[in-house]
Write an enzyme that holds these catalytic residues in place. Structure first.
Site, PDB file in Angstrom:
ATOM      1  N   ALA A 298       0.852  -1.194   0.000  1.00 50.74           N
ATOM      2  CA  ALA A 298       0.000   0.000   0.000  1.00 50.74           C
ATOM      3  C   ALA A 298       0.887   1.244   0.000  1.00 50.74           C
ATOM      4  CB  ALA A 298      -0.939   0.003   1.204  1.00 50.74           C
ATOM      5  N   ASN A 299       0.282   2.397   0.242  1.00 51.66           N
ATOM      6  CA  ASN A 299       1.024   3.657   0.324  1.00 51.66           C
ATOM      7  C   ASN A 299       0.345   4.560   1.345  1.00 51.66           C
ATOM      8  OD1 ASN A 299      -1.034   5.379  -1.102  1.00 51.66           O
ATOM      9  ND2 ASN A 299      -0.544   3.954  -2.769  1.00 51.66           N
ATOM     10  N   ARG A 300       0.864   5.778   1.494  1.00 56.26           N
ATOM     11  CA  ARG A 300       0.411   6.664   2.575  1.00 56.26           C
ATOM     12  C   ARG A 300      -0.738   7.585   2.167  1.00 56.26           C
ATOM     13  NH1 ARG A 300       6.054   6.450   3.280  1.00 56.26           N
ATOM     14  NH2 ARG A 300       6.684   5.707   5.352  1.00 56.26           N
TER      15      ARG A 300
END
Length: 406
Positions: free
Chosen positions: A212-214
């Site tokens: 995932a990412n932020r």
């Protein structure tokens, strides 16, 4: 002059710790020329006194459904009909549930069922209560019934050590929402449809892990709301976020890039497409159906496969929207990468932003954007993400020009 000047607002104060903010809210409304009639629930009086509320409002405080003097002329109906807007702040989980269920057990409930004026709620509750399935159902039902919402925001709770989504919107945010409801707005995108993507995607590695990412989804959700306010019929395709769904927007929740592309294609045809989501470029080629365990052989080798490119797919799609806008989140060579993306992916515009950690854009509340088109680069100042969304909606309306149906 404020849109609230000369308007009569009925303020229902609910029983939550955030009730203290209503003292400032009353002051802010009156500064803008509004008349405020306070209604306090029994629980609200445990947090602020009727004397303080009445003094600031310069008006009588109503609280009892069975008051002999008031109800001689069916006072709850009179209160419901004499005001141009009903504001509920704080709107507790209980108050939302009562209205969603059509209950009128007290004066506030009777007014809310009897009013023909717009209703604006400012929810305030513990994050666990906000995320509870019952509250989510009530939120959706109230939205379908036409209730407007402002907030809740993210922050520290009254409970020690707890934080999350559930803080009541600040008084000036509520005032701005009230002004938006009571002032006629231009709706340059009326009659047009838009699809917006938002948030991250989660690409599973095994049943408990994912890539995932932020991305928080704040910018994408704000753009969906801004296009809605400009009159467009908006579909928001959202990856996993902790934000509430924007009211008045059709929302499709997805997890993976493949699911997001499928949901976007199902939303076509559309006049406008804005791709804000931070889609994972890769996924694990073979997701494990069992949790991957540590072994003496060391970390496992994960073979990666490329995810579908949603912007490029729609930019060259047989049902391509008339206007396609993408985002370029970069840490290096911002403009060069944005121009390359514009050409390769069939977009009409790329909104380029620097997501280097020191900038705080990913997950933050502000954004600094460069709008890249075939005509050149338009540099925008640092803006709150809501403000950036409004500016984009204005640019889209101007870009579409005569094709926009007023």
């Amino acid at each position: 002059m404020s849109a609230l000047a000369g308007k009569r607002i009925l303020l229902i104060i609910g029983g939550g710790i955030a009730a203290y903010k209503c003292l400032d809210l009353i002051r802010r409304l009156k500064e803008r020329g509004a008349g405020v009639t306070p209604v306090m629930t029994r629980a609200a009086a445990e947090f602020v006194t009727p004397l303080s509320v009445g003094a600031l409002a310069a008006n009588r405080v109503y609280s009892d459904l069975f008051d002999r003097e008031d109800e001689q002329d069916v006072g709850h109906i009179r209160l419901a009909r004499e005001h141009g807007l009903v504001v509920v702040a704080p709107a507790t989980a209980d108050r939302m549930a009562r209205l969603a269920g059509g209950l009128a057990e007290d004066l506030a409930g009777a007014i809310l069922l009897a009013t023909r004026a717009p209703v604006l709620m400012a929810p305030a509750m513990n994050p666990a209560m906000w995320e509870h399935p019952a509250t989510r159902r009530n939120l959706a039902r109230l939205g379908e019934d036409g209730v407007r919402f402002v907030g809740p925001g993210t922050g520290e709770m009254a409970e020690k050590g707890e934080a999350g989504v559930g803080r009541m919107a600040e008084p000036l945010e509520i005032v701005a929402a009230a002004e938006a409801i009571l002032s006629p707005k231009e709706r340059p995108l009326a009659g047009l449809s838009a699809v917006v993507t938002s948030g991250p995607t989660h690409e599973p590695i095994d049943p408990v892990r994912y890539i995932a990412n932020r991305s928080s989804g704040r910018q994408g959700h704000a753009i969906a709301a801004a296009l809605r306010d400009a009159g467009a019929d908006v579909t928001l395709v959202s990856g996993p976020v902790t934000l509430p769904d924007p009211q008045g927007v059709s929302v499709r929740h997805v997890e993976t890039a493949a699911e997001m592309l499928s949901a976007v294609e199902a939303s076509l045809p559309a006049d406008i497409a804005v791709f804000v989501a931070a889609v994972a470029d890769w996924r694990v080629a073979a997701e494990s159906l069992r949790k991957i365990k540590k072994t003496a052989e060391g970390p496992p080798s994960l073979a990666l496969a490329e995810n579908p490119d949603i912007l490029a797919t729609i930019g060259h799609h047989a049902k391509r929207p008339g206007l396609v806008v993408g985002f370029a989140a970069e840490t290096d060579d911002l403009l060069a990468n944005a121009r390359n993306k514009l050409e390769r992916k069939g977009a009409d515009a790329i909104l380029a932003n620097d997501v280097s950690p020191e900038g705080g854009v990913m997950g933050g509340s502000d954004n600094t954007i460069r709008l890249v088109t075939a005509d050149g680069v338009e540099e925008w100042p640092k803006l709150a993400k809501d403000a950036a969304a409004g500016r984009l909606a204005g640019w889209i309306a101007a870009r579409l020009g005569r094709s926009v149906r007023k």
